[in-house]
Design a protein around this motif. Structure first.
Motif, PDB file in Angstrom:
ATOM      1  N   VAL A   5       0.855  -1.176   0.000  1.00  0.00           N
ATOM      2  CA  VAL A   5       0.000   0.000   0.000  1.00  0.00           C
ATOM      3  C   VAL A   5       0.899   1.236   0.000  1.00  0.00           C
ATOM      4  CG1 VAL A   5      -1.745   1.283   1.294  1.00  0.00           C
ATOM      5  CG2 VAL A   5      -1.858  -1.211   1.193  1.00  0.00           C
ATOM      6  N   ILE A   6       0.647   2.130  -0.948  1.00  0.00           N
ATOM      7  CA  ILE A   6       1.463   3.332  -1.113  1.00  0.00           C
ATOM      8  C   ILE A   6       0.563   4.545  -1.331  1.00  0.00           C
ATOM      9  CG2 ILE A   6       3.427   2.100  -2.119  1.00  0.00           C
ATOM     10  CD1 ILE A   6       2.403   3.251  -4.874  1.00  0.00           C
ATOM     11  N   ILE A   7       1.159   5.730  -1.274  1.00  0.00           N
ATOM     12  CA  ILE A   7       0.494   6.960  -1.699  1.00  0.00           C
ATOM     13  C   ILE A   7       1.025   7.254  -3.102  1.00  0.00           C
ATOM     14  CG2 ILE A   7       0.127   9.417  -1.259  1.00  0.00           C
ATOM     15  CD1 ILE A   7      -1.073   7.597   0.893  1.00  0.00           C
ATOM     16  N   ALA A   8       0.114   7.322  -4.063  1.00  0.00           N
ATOM     17  CA  ALA A   8       0.508   7.542  -5.454  1.00  0.00           C
ATOM     18  C   ALA A   8       0.018   8.899  -5.935  1.00  0.00           C
ATOM     19  CB  ALA A   8      -0.075   6.446  -6.344  1.00  0.00           C
ATOM     20  N   LEU A   9       0.808   9.534  -6.779  1.00  0.00           N
ATOM     21  CA  LEU A   9       0.427  10.775  -7.437  1.00  0.00           C
ATOM     22  C   LEU A   9      -0.173  10.397  -8.785  1.00  0.00           C
ATOM     23  CD1 LEU A   9       0.554  13.905  -7.436  1.00  0.00           C
ATOM     24  CD2 LEU A   9       2.775  13.691  -8.536  1.00  0.00           C
ATOM     25  N   LEU A  10      -1.421  10.816  -9.017  1.00  0.00           N
ATOM     26  CA  LEU A  10      -2.150  10.422 -10.222  1.00  0.00           C
ATOM     27  C   LEU A  10      -2.468  11.639 -11.072  1.00  0.00           C
ATOM     28  CD1 LEU A  10      -4.708   8.115  -8.404  1.00  0.00           C
ATOM     29  CD2 LEU A  10      -2.503   7.458  -9.373  1.00  0.00           C
ATOM     30  N   LEU A  11      -2.317  11.512 -12.373  1.00  0.00           N
ATOM     31  CA  LEU A  11      -2.598  12.589 -13.320  1.00  0.00           C
ATOM     32  C   LEU A  11      -3.695  12.124 -14.267  1.00  0.00           C
ATOM     33  CD1 LEU A  11      -1.831  15.345 -14.619  1.00  0.00           C
ATOM     34  CD2 LEU A  11      -0.144  14.097 -15.974  1.00  0.00           C
ATOM     35  N   PHE A  12      -4.786  12.898 -14.330  1.00  0.00           N
ATOM     36  CA  PHE A  12      -5.931  12.564 -15.174  1.00  0.00           C
ATOM     37  C   PHE A  12      -6.132  13.639 -16.231  1.00  0.00           C
ATOM     38  CE2 PHE A  12      -6.741  10.612 -11.103  1.00  0.00           C
ATOM     39  CZ  PHE A  12      -7.246   9.364 -11.428  1.00  0.00           C
ATOM     40  N   SER A  13      -6.502  13.223 -17.428  1.00  0.00           N
ATOM     41  CA  SER A  13      -6.874  14.137 -18.498  1.00  0.00           C
ATOM     42  C   SER A  13      -8.131  13.600 -19.150  1.00  0.00           C
ATOM     43  CB  SER A  13      -5.757  14.246 -19.531  1.00  0.00           C
ATOM     44  OG  SER A  13      -6.135  15.112 -20.578  1.00  0.00           O
ATOM     45  N   GLN A  14      -9.146  14.429 -19.236  1.00  0.00           N
ATOM     46  CA  GLN A  14     -10.440  14.054 -19.804  1.00  0.00           C
ATOM     47  C   GLN A  14     -10.995  12.797 -19.151  1.00  0.00           C
ATOM     48  OE1 GLN A  14      -9.759  13.883 -24.028  1.00  0.00           O
ATOM     49  NE2 GLN A  14      -9.537  16.105 -24.180  1.00  0.00           N
ATOM     50  N   GLY A  15     -10.817  12.680 -17.834  1.00  0.00           N
ATOM     51  CA  GLY A  15     -11.367  11.571 -17.079  1.00  0.00           C
ATOM     52  C   GLY A  15     -10.576  10.273 -17.141  1.00  0.00           C
ATOM     53  N   THR A  16      -9.467  10.255 -17.861  1.00  0.00           N
ATOM     54  CA  THR A  16      -8.651   9.058 -18.010  1.00  0.00           C
ATOM     55  C   THR A  16      -7.303   9.265 -17.329  1.00  0.00           C
ATOM     56  OG1 THR A  16      -9.671   8.613 -20.157  1.00  0.00           O
ATOM     57  CG2 THR A  16      -7.606   7.480 -19.677  1.00  0.00           C
ATOM     58  N   MET A  17      -6.883   8.271 -16.529  1.00  0.00           N
ATOM     59  CA  MET A  17      -5.578   8.367 -15.891  1.00  0.00           C
ATOM     60  C   MET A  17      -4.500   8.198 -16.953  1.00  0.00           C
ATOM     61  SD  MET A  17      -3.862   6.413 -12.626  1.00  0.00           S
ATOM     62  CE  MET A  17      -4.601   4.894 -13.087  1.00  0.00           C
ATOM     63  N   ILE A  18      -3.598   9.189 -17.041  1.00  0.00           N
ATOM     64  CA  ILE A  18      -2.554   9.128 -18.057  1.00  0.00           C
ATOM     65  C   ILE A  18      -1.166   8.956 -17.460  1.00  0.00           C
ATOM     66  CG2 ILE A  18      -3.862  10.403 -19.793  1.00  0.00           C
ATOM     67  CD1 ILE A  18      -2.266  12.904 -19.011  1.00  0.00           C
ATOM     68  N   GLU A  19      -1.043   9.161 -16.133  1.00  0.00           N
ATOM     69  CA  GLU A  19       0.263   9.047 -15.493  1.00  0.00           C
ATOM     70  C   GLU A  19       0.069   8.709 -14.020  1.00  0.00           C
ATOM     71  OE1 GLU A  19       4.387   9.129 -15.454  1.00  0.00           O
ATOM     72  OE2 GLU A  19       3.199   9.639 -17.208  1.00  0.00           O
ATOM     73  N   HIS A  20       0.979   7.937 -13.466  1.00  0.00           N
ATOM     74  CA  HIS A  20       0.978   7.636 -12.035  1.00  0.00           C
ATOM     75  C   HIS A  20       2.407   7.405 -11.583  1.00  0.00           C
ATOM     76  CE1 HIS A  20       1.521   3.472 -13.307  1.00  0.00           C
ATOM     77  NE2 HIS A  20       0.406   3.583 -14.024  1.00  0.00           N
ATOM     78  N   THR A  21       2.668   7.786 -10.328  1.00  0.00           N
ATOM     79  CA  THR A  21       4.022   7.625  -9.811  1.00  0.00           C
ATOM     80  C   THR A  21       3.995   7.344  -8.316  1.00  0.00           C
ATOM     81  OG1 THR A  21       6.231   8.605  -9.776  1.00  0.00           O
ATOM     82  CG2 THR A  21       4.400  10.087  -9.373  1.00  0.00           C
ATOM     83  N   VAL A  22       5.009   6.642  -7.846  1.00  0.00           N
ATOM     84  CA  VAL A  22       5.172   6.328  -6.434  1.00  0.00           C
ATOM     85  C   VAL A  22       5.707   7.573  -5.732  1.00  0.00           C
ATOM     86  CG1 VAL A  22       6.412   4.873  -4.779  1.00  0.00           C
ATOM     87  CG2 VAL A  22       5.699   3.920  -6.976  1.00  0.00           C
ATOM     88  N   THR A  23       5.185   7.873  -4.524  1.00  0.00           N
ATOM     89  CA  THR A  23       5.723   8.973  -3.724  1.00  0.00           C
ATOM     90  C   THR A  23       6.183   8.423  -2.383  1.00  0.00           C
ATOM     91  OG1 THR A  23       3.593   9.558  -2.758  1.00  0.00           O
ATOM     92  CG2 THR A  23       4.195  10.658  -4.814  1.00  0.00           C
ATOM     93  N   ASP A  24       6.874   9.273  -1.615  1.00  0.00           N
ATOM     94  CA  ASP A  24       7.402   8.867  -0.317  1.00  0.00           C
ATOM     95  C   ASP A  24       6.426   9.111   0.819  1.00  0.00           C
ATOM     96  OD1 ASP A  24       9.829   8.011  -1.387  1.00  0.00           O
ATOM     97  OD2 ASP A  24      10.700  10.011  -1.257  1.00  0.00           O
ATOM     98  N   GLY A  25       5.160   9.324   0.519  1.00  0.00           N
ATOM     99  CA  GLY A  25       4.155   9.547   1.540  1.00  0.00           C
ATOM    100  C   GLY A  25       3.273  10.734   1.195  1.00  0.00           C
ATOM    101  N   VAL A  26       2.357  11.062   2.112  1.00  0.00           N
ATOM    102  CA  VAL A  26       1.381  12.118   1.866  1.00  0.00           C
ATOM    103  C   VAL A  26       2.067  13.469   1.657  1.00  0.00           C
ATOM    104  CG1 VAL A  26      -0.586  13.365   2.837  1.00  0.00           C
ATOM    105  CG2 VAL A  26      -0.429  10.896   3.123  1.00  0.00           C
TER     106      VAL A  26
END
Length: 71
Positions: A5-26
């Motif tokens: 279980v991680i905190i991920a940074l998510l990028l959406f464009s026009q309702g579709t996820m186009i990018e995601h990345t692992v982060t070191d926490g909130v």
């Protein structure tokens, strides 16, 4: 591959996820989100989410291979 279980940074464009990345926490995720919101157009949505992800490590860098949202 490892599942955790991680905190991920998510990028959406026009309702579709186009990018995601692992982060070191909130804190790290929110800092990156603020920077991205300052530099990107209003047509994208950026969010931080707690997800269960299959993580693959390549040369010390973690990559998300698949994920599902944790409630």
């Amino acid at each position: 591959m490892v599942t955790k279980v991680i905190i991920a940074l998510l990028l959406f464009s026009q309702g579709t996820m186009i990018e995601h990345t692992v982060t070191d926490g909130v804190k790290d995720c929110l800092e990156k989100k603020r920077i991205m919101e300052r530099n990107m157009s209003d047509t994208v949505r950026i969010s931080c989410a707690k997800v269960e992800a299959q993580i693959e490590t390549v040369e010390g860098v973690e990559f998300i291979r698949s994920m599902s949202k944790v409630n």
